[in-house]
Scaffold this active site. Structure first.
Site: not given
Length: 226
Positions: A24-25, A74, A98
Site C-alpha cells: 500500500r502506498h 501516491r 483504488e
C-alpha cells in the site's frame, strides 16, 4: 573411486518459488485529514515521505525482478523510491487504482457518514454497494486489480519476485483473488493495510501434487513505525 560413466550428474539448484509483494502506498495529506480519495490524485504527506524512506530498503531487499504500480501519484511516488534502490523502472497500470468512490471523492469521512447513511449502513451490513453511489463495488475492483496481478504473476520466472504498489482496497482484493480467497472472508479475517505496509504472497506446492497454489505468507508487514 567412481568412474566417469557411472558418476551421478549434479542437478541444478532449485530456483525457489515465485513471490509477489503487494504494497500500500505511503500516507497522503488526505489520509491524514480523513478525506475520501478514490481516484483523486493526492500528494504524499511529510509523514508519508518518511514512511517511504523507511520502507524502501526493506522492499528493495526482496530483489524484485519487476516493479508495477498504480498510476495514481501516491502509489507511483512510493514505487519510485523502491525502484531507485534497485535500478528498475516502474511500470504503471491503471487497473491497480483504488476503488472509485463516486460522490464521496474529496469529502471528509464524517461528512460522508452524515450525508450517505443508507449507503454506509449497507456497507456496514456487508453488502457490496457502490461506493459513493456512483462509484465502484468491491467486486469491480477485484475484477480489474485481480486481472492485473495475475498478468504480473505470469511474467515471473521461478524464483523471481514482483513488487506491486497499490492502495488499501485494491491491494487487499487483488491479493485475495490471487490466493482464491472469498472477498467476504477476506473482509472478515484480515484487517486493512497500513500505509507503506505490504502483503507477501508465495507460490507453493503440495508434496503429493505438481499443482502450485498461491499462499499468504505475511499480511500488513512492516517492522517499524515512523
Amino acid at each position: 573411486m567412481t568412474s566417469a560413466g557411472s558418476a551421478t550428474a549434479k542437478l541444478p539448484a532449485a530456483a525457489g518459488p515465485r513471490r509477489v509483494v503487494v504494497v500500500r502506498h505511503a500516507e497522503t495529506v488526505d489520509n491524514a485529514a480523513r478525506v475520501w480519495q478514490g481516484h483523486k490524485d493526492t500528494e504524499l504527506s511529510e509523514r508519508g515521505r518518511e514512511q517511504v524512506q523507511a520502507a524502501a530498503p526493506h522492499l528493495a531487499a526482496y530483489a524484485p525482478a519487476l516493479i508495477v504500480s498504480s498510476d495514481l501519484r501516491r502509489a507511483a511516488s512510493t514505487a519510485d523510491a523502491i525502484a531507485g534502490l534497485t535500478g528498475l523502472e516502474v511500470r504503471l497500470d491503471a487497473r491497480l487504482r483504488e476503488v472509485h468512490v463516486g460522490e464521496w471523492q474529496g469529502l471528509h469521512a464524517d461528512e460522508v457518514r452524515e450525508r450517505y447513511p443508507d449507503v454506509i449502513a449497507a456497507l456496514d451490513r456487508g453488502e457490496d454497494a457502490p461506493r459513493g453511489v456512483t462509484g465502484e463495488t468491491r467486486a469491480q475492483v477485484a475484477e480489474r486489480a485481480g486481472a492485473a496481478l495475475r498478468e504480473i504473476v505470469h511474467e515471473l520466472l521461478p524464483g523471481q519476485t514482483a513488487v506491486v504498489v497499490a492502495h488499501g482496497v485494491s491491494a487487499r482484493v487483488a491479493a485475495s483473488v490471487l490466493v482464491g480467497l472469498d472477498q467476504d472472508t477476506s473482509d472478515a479475517v484480515f484487517r486493512g493495510l497500513d500505509n507503506c505496509h505490504w502483503i507477501e504472497l508465495v507460490e507453493s506446492g503440495k508434496s503429493f501434487s505438481e499443482v502450485t497454489r498461491w499462499r499468504i505468507s505475511g499480511w500488513n508487514l512492516g517492522p517499524w513505525n515512523v
